[in-house]
Design a protein around this motif. Sequence first.
Motif, PDB file in Angstrom:
ATOM      1  N   VAL A 149       1.106 -29.684  -4.612  1.00 26.06           N
ATOM      2  CA  VAL A 149       0.661 -28.506  -3.874  1.00 26.06           C
ATOM      3  C   VAL A 149       1.033 -27.302  -4.718  1.00 26.06           C
ATOM      4  O   VAL A 149       2.221 -27.066  -4.994  1.00 26.06           O
ATOM      5  CB  VAL A 149       1.334 -28.430  -2.494  1.00 26.06           C
ATOM      6  CG1 VAL A 149       0.864 -27.182  -1.740  1.00 26.06           C
ATOM      7  CG2 VAL A 149       1.026 -29.682  -1.681  1.00 26.06           C
ATOM      8  N   VAL A 150       0.031 -26.551  -5.162  1.00 31.15           N
ATOM      9  CA  VAL A 150       0.254 -25.504  -6.149  1.00 31.15           C
ATOM     10  C   VAL A 150      -0.474 -24.225  -5.761  1.00 31.15           C
ATOM     11  O   VAL A 150      -1.278 -24.197  -4.827  1.00 31.15           O
ATOM     12  CB  VAL A 150      -0.199 -25.968  -7.554  1.00 31.15           C
ATOM     13  CG1 VAL A 150       0.516 -27.245  -7.968  1.00 31.15           C
ATOM     14  CG2 VAL A 150      -1.717 -26.172  -7.595  1.00 31.15           C
ATOM     15  N   GLN A 151      -0.209 -23.182  -6.535  1.00 29.64           N
ATOM     16  CA  GLN A 151      -0.901 -21.903  -6.382  1.00 29.64           C
ATOM     17  C   GLN A 151      -0.889 -21.199  -7.733  1.00 29.64           C
ATOM     18  O   GLN A 151       0.118 -21.242  -8.454  1.00 29.64           O
ATOM     19  CB  GLN A 151      -0.206 -21.040  -5.332  1.00 29.64           C
ATOM     20  CG  GLN A 151      -0.920 -19.727  -5.020  1.00 29.64           C
ATOM     21  CD  GLN A 151      -0.241 -18.950  -3.906  1.00 29.64           C
ATOM     22  OE1 GLN A 151       0.985 -19.006  -3.752  1.00 29.64           O
ATOM     23  NE2 GLN A 151      -1.019 -18.226  -3.112  1.00 29.64           N
ATOM     24  N   ASP A 152      -2.002 -20.538  -8.064  1.00 32.75           N
ATOM     25  CA  ASP A 152      -2.028 -19.728  -9.278  1.00 32.75           C
ATOM     26  C   ASP A 152      -1.282 -18.417  -9.010  1.00 32.75           C
ATOM     27  O   ASP A 152      -1.496 -17.768  -7.980  1.00 32.75           O
ATOM     28  CB  ASP A 152      -3.471 -19.412  -9.680  1.00 32.75           C
ATOM     29  CG  ASP A 152      -4.225 -20.650 -10.125  1.00 32.75           C
ATOM     30  OD1 ASP A 152      -3.575 -21.603 -10.585  1.00 32.75           O
ATOM     31  OD2 ASP A 152      -5.462 -20.666  -9.988  1.00 32.75           O
ATOM     32  N   VAL A 153      -0.403 -18.052  -9.946  1.00 30.18           N
ATOM     33  CA  VAL A 153       0.341 -16.797  -9.826  1.00 30.18           C
ATOM     34  C   VAL A 153       0.191 -16.036 -11.135  1.00 30.18           C
ATOM     35  O   VAL A 153       0.085 -16.643 -12.208  1.00 30.18           O
ATOM     36  CB  VAL A 153       1.839 -17.044  -9.513  1.00 30.18           C
ATOM     37  CG1 VAL A 153       2.014 -17.706  -8.154  1.00 30.18           C
ATOM     38  CG2 VAL A 153       2.496 -17.889 -10.595  1.00 30.18           C
ATOM     39  N   PRO A 154       0.170 -14.713 -11.095  1.00 33.36           N
ATOM     40  CA  PRO A 154      -0.022 -13.946 -12.332  1.00 33.36           C
ATOM     41  C   PRO A 154       1.173 -14.061 -13.261  1.00 33.36           C
ATOM     42  O   PRO A 154       2.328 -13.937 -12.838  1.00 33.36           O
ATOM     43  CB  PRO A 154      -0.194 -12.516 -11.823  1.00 33.36           C
ATOM     44  CG  PRO A 154       0.473 -12.488 -10.489  1.00 33.36           C
ATOM     45  CD  PRO A 154       0.270 -13.855  -9.900  1.00 33.36           C
ATOM     46  N   ALA A 155       0.898 -14.278 -14.516  1.00 33.00           N
ATOM     47  CA  ALA A 155       1.973 -14.388 -15.507  1.00 33.00           C
ATOM     48  C   ALA A 155       2.778 -13.101 -15.589  1.00 33.00           C
ATOM     49  O   ALA A 155       3.990 -13.130 -15.825  1.00 33.00           O
ATOM     50  CB  ALA A 155       1.384 -14.743 -16.874  1.00 33.00           C
ATOM     51  N   ALA A 156       2.116 -11.956 -15.366  1.00 32.10           N
ATOM     52  CA  ALA A 156       2.822 -10.683 -15.460  1.00 32.10           C
ATOM     53  C   ALA A 156       3.898 -10.553 -14.395  1.00 32.10           C
ATOM     54  O   ALA A 156       4.921  -9.902 -14.600  1.00 32.10           O
ATOM     55  CB  ALA A 156       1.826  -9.519 -15.334  1.00 32.10           C
ATOM     56  N   GLY A 157       3.681 -11.171 -13.246  1.00 31.86           N
ATOM     57  CA  GLY A 157       4.652 -11.060 -12.163  1.00 31.86           C
ATOM     58  C   GLY A 157       5.605 -12.230 -12.061  1.00 31.86           C
ATOM     59  O   GLY A 157       6.601 -12.163 -11.334  1.00 31.86           O
ATOM     60  N   PHE A 158       5.306 -13.339 -12.787  1.00 32.10           N
ATOM     61  CA  PHE A 158       6.128 -14.543 -12.650  1.00 32.10           C
ATOM     62  C   PHE A 158       6.573 -15.107 -13.994  1.00 32.10           C
ATOM     63  O   PHE A 158       7.049 -16.240 -14.058  1.00 32.10           O
ATOM     64  CB  PHE A 158       5.370 -15.613 -11.859  1.00 32.10           C
ATOM     65  CG  PHE A 158       5.279 -15.319 -10.387  1.00 32.10           C
ATOM     66  CD1 PHE A 158       6.170 -15.874  -9.490  1.00 32.10           C
ATOM     67  CD2 PHE A 158       4.294 -14.470  -9.898  1.00 32.10           C
ATOM     68  CE1 PHE A 158       6.086 -15.607  -8.135  1.00 32.10           C
ATOM     69  CE2 PHE A 158       4.207 -14.182  -8.544  1.00 32.10           C
ATOM     70  CZ  PHE A 158       5.104 -14.752  -7.658  1.00 32.10           C
ATOM     71  N   GLY A 159       6.412 -14.335 -15.061  1.00 33.28           N
ATOM     72  CA  GLY A 159       6.996 -14.751 -16.329  1.00 33.28           C
ATOM     73  C   GLY A 159       8.515 -14.754 -16.236  1.00 33.28           C
ATOM     74  O   GLY A 159       9.090 -14.304 -15.250  1.00 33.28           O
TER      75      GLY A 159
END
Length: 279
Positions: A47-57
């Motif tokens: 179970v996944v979700q795409d998250v922005p790299a800018a906010g979750f790096g």
Amino acid sequence: MTPPEAPALTYAFAVCRGGALTALAALPGLGTGAPVRTLAAGPLTAVVQDVPAAGFGEEALRQRLSDRDELERCARAHHTVITAASALAPTVPLPLATLYLDDGRAREALGERETSLLTALDRITGRAEWGVKVYAPTGPPPAPGTAPEAAPADGPPPGPASGRAYLDRVRTRQRSREQHHTLTLRAAERVDTAVRSLAVAARRLRPHGVEVTGKHRTHVLNAAYLLDLGRERELRAALASLRHDETDVQIELSGPWAPYSFADGGIADERPTSGRMSP
């Protein structure tokens, strides 16, 4: 010209096997705007979700989780998705902030752990986690018919006899506290033994400190138990009997929970732990 899409990471909440999980798409997840979705990985479903790299790096994530309010928001969102998934299928919770560079890396990482994850799913299928906490009121109760004695503010009064009496009172209070502590520990062990008799697995967790419990009580048992579905009535009846018999302690029950404490990769101590980013 269409601007290029911002790079995204794959955030993983949990791993399941089977079940109709399409309802999870209605959840906001971490509130990134991308839907919560499933990702096939051999016999497993993540179970996944795409998250922005800018906010979750790595650096952004470190800052995000160092903010108490943001940490709580993320932990609640993470738990909400896991709870919803576990209502639909056997679910192995993953630690907070389990991130991969893309779906391919997520599949690769899950494939490396396939055997242990399948074993965990076998262990938790048809079962749920319950939490039992036992607290002892701080300090022993006063003897019947007596008021609690306040400790002298300025030390013992003058004179040998008064000094001996003062030391005797100190020793008596110390013995009373030790006896009270021993009694509460024994009561907690009886609670643990009774609940273990109903469970297929049990785990002792670290008790909370005064910052959680407050100064009026001491946490003497913090335990998680894995029970077959359908044994809730037996569990509640056993605890009702224990509350009647174990008058020196307070007994609290919580659950049913997703099996955090019994799933490989789960959060065993009830605290969010940051996951690592797959290279």
